[in-house]
Design a protein around this motif. Structure first.
Motif, mmCIF file in Angstrom:
data_model
loop_
_atom_site.group_PDB
_atom_site.id
_atom_site.type_symbol
_atom_site.label_atom_id
_atom_site.label_comp_id
_atom_site.label_asym_id
_atom_site.label_seq_id
_atom_site.Cartn_x
_atom_site.Cartn_y
_atom_site.Cartn_z
ATOM 1 N N UNK A 14 0.835 -1.206 0.000
ATOM 2 C CA UNK A 14 0.000 0.000 0.000
ATOM 3 C C UNK A 14 0.872 1.260 0.000
ATOM 4 N N UNK A 15 0.360 2.279 -0.670
ATOM 5 C CA UNK A 15 1.101 3.541 -0.660
ATOM 6 C C UNK A 15 0.676 4.361 0.563
ATOM 7 N N UNK A 16 1.237 5.533 0.695
ATOM 8 C CA UNK A 16 0.984 6.358 1.878
ATOM 9 C C UNK A 16 -0.482 6.762 1.997
ATOM 10 N N UNK A 17 -1.135 7.018 0.882
ATOM 11 C CA UNK A 17 -2.539 7.431 0.914
ATOM 12 C C UNK A 17 -3.424 6.280 1.382
ATOM 13 N N UNK A 18 -3.165 5.088 0.912
ATOM 14 C CA UNK A 18 -3.943 3.927 1.332
ATOM 15 C C UNK A 18 -3.745 3.624 2.812
ATOM 16 N N UNK A 19 -2.530 3.726 3.309
ATOM 17 C CA UNK A 19 -2.276 3.511 4.728
ATOM 18 C C UNK A 19 -2.950 4.584 5.575
ATOM 19 N N UNK A 20 -2.928 5.826 5.108
ATOM 20 C CA UNK A 20 -3.581 6.904 5.848
ATOM 21 C C UNK A 20 -5.088 6.686 5.897
ATOM 22 N N UNK A 21 -5.676 6.211 4.815
ATOM 23 C CA UNK A 21 -7.110 5.930 4.808
ATOM 24 C C UNK A 21 -7.438 4.779 5.750
ATOM 25 N N UNK A 22 -6.591 3.771 5.785
ATOM 26 C CA UNK A 22 -6.800 2.640 6.687
ATOM 27 C C UNK A 22 -6.719 3.079 8.146
ATOM 28 N N UNK A 23 -5.713 3.852 8.483
ATOM 29 C CA UNK A 23 -5.551 4.311 9.858
ATOM 30 C C UNK A 23 -6.701 5.238 10.246
ATOM 31 N N UNK A 24 -7.123 6.099 9.343
ATOM 32 C CA UNK A 24 -8.248 6.999 9.638
ATOM 33 C C UNK A 24 -9.523 6.206 9.882
ATOM 34 N N UNK A 25 -9.753 5.173 9.116
ATOM 35 C CA UNK A 25 -10.936 4.341 9.315
ATOM 36 C C UNK A 25 -10.898 3.588 10.628
ATOM 37 N N UNK A 26 -9.749 3.070 10.987
ATOM 38 C CA UNK A 26 -9.614 2.345 12.258
ATOM 39 C C UNK A 26 -9.783 3.306 13.430
ATOM 40 N N UNK A 27 -9.199 4.489 13.347
ATOM 41 C CA UNK A 27 -9.337 5.466 14.430
ATOM 42 C C UNK A 27 -10.791 5.939 14.567
ATOM 43 N N UNK A 28 -11.482 6.114 13.453
ATOM 44 C CA UNK A 28 -12.887 6.533 13.518
ATOM 45 C C UNK A 28 -13.751 5.452 14.152
ATOM 46 N N UNK A 29 -13.460 4.206 13.842
ATOM 47 C CA UNK A 29 -14.223 3.108 14.426
ATOM 48 C C UNK A 29 -13.917 2.952 15.906
ATOM 49 N N UNK A 30 -12.679 3.207 16.297
ATOM 50 C CA UNK A 30 -12.287 3.035 17.694
ATOM 51 C C UNK A 30 -12.836 4.146 18.580
ATOM 52 N N UNK A 31 -12.989 5.344 18.042
ATOM 53 C CA UNK A 31 -13.452 6.473 18.853
ATOM 54 C C UNK A 31 -14.936 6.738 18.697
ATOM 55 N N UNK A 32 -15.628 5.923 17.944
ATOM 56 C CA UNK A 32 -17.071 6.127 17.760
ATOM 57 C C UNK A 32 -17.788 5.918 19.085
ATOM 58 N N UNK A 33 -18.849 6.686 19.279
ATOM 59 C CA UNK A 33 -19.622 6.569 20.515
ATOM 60 C C UNK A 33 -20.319 5.208 20.542
ATOM 61 N N UNK A 34 -20.367 4.579 21.702
ATOM 62 C CA UNK A 34 -21.059 3.285 21.785
ATOM 63 C C UNK A 34 -22.554 3.473 21.544
ATOM 64 N N UNK A 35 -23.175 2.411 21.127
ATOM 65 C CA UNK A 35 -24.609 2.458 20.883
ATOM 66 C C UNK A 35 -25.357 2.677 22.187
ATOM 67 N N UNK A 36 -26.486 3.361 22.102
ATOM 68 C CA UNK A 36 -27.289 3.577 23.292
ATOM 69 C C UNK A 36 -27.798 2.241 23.816
ATOM 70 N N UNK A 37 -27.822 2.088 25.122
ATOM 71 C CA UNK A 37 -28.364 0.839 25.664
ATOM 72 C C UNK A 37 -29.853 0.750 25.345
ATOM 73 N N UNK A 38 -30.376 -0.443 25.203
ATOM 74 C CA UNK A 38 -31.798 -0.563 24.884
ATOM 75 C C UNK A 38 -32.652 0.027 26.003
ATOM 76 N N UNK A 39 -33.733 0.646 25.613
ATOM 77 C CA UNK A 39 -34.624 1.260 26.586
ATOM 78 C C UNK A 39 -35.309 0.178 27.415
#
Length: 71
Positions: A14-39
């Protein structure tokens, strides 16, 4: 991911752009807010639909007065 938390490319180059996209996707998934607990389930007594009259199922007839107060 390896055991120490680092990413490792196992196939391809992978080139630098592909690695940056991969890291950005992983970081976005890791910092995403957890789902609301069921009511919590609501009690049937607090359901406002119970206060509504049901749709009449039979056509008015000779015995309709008997069922007029039921609903």
């Amino acid at each position: 991911m390896s055991d120490d938390g680092q990413l490792q490319v196992v196939r391809g180059t992978p080139d630098d752009v592909e690695l940056a996209a991969l890291v950005a996707g992983i970081m976005a998934a890791a910092t995403a807010a957890p789902l609301d607990p069921p009511a919590a389930p609501r009690a049937a007594w607090s359901d406002r639909r119970r206060q509504l009259r049901p749709v009449p199922s039979a056509a008015p007839g000779a015995d309709s007065w008997r069922w007029s107060l039921r609903g």
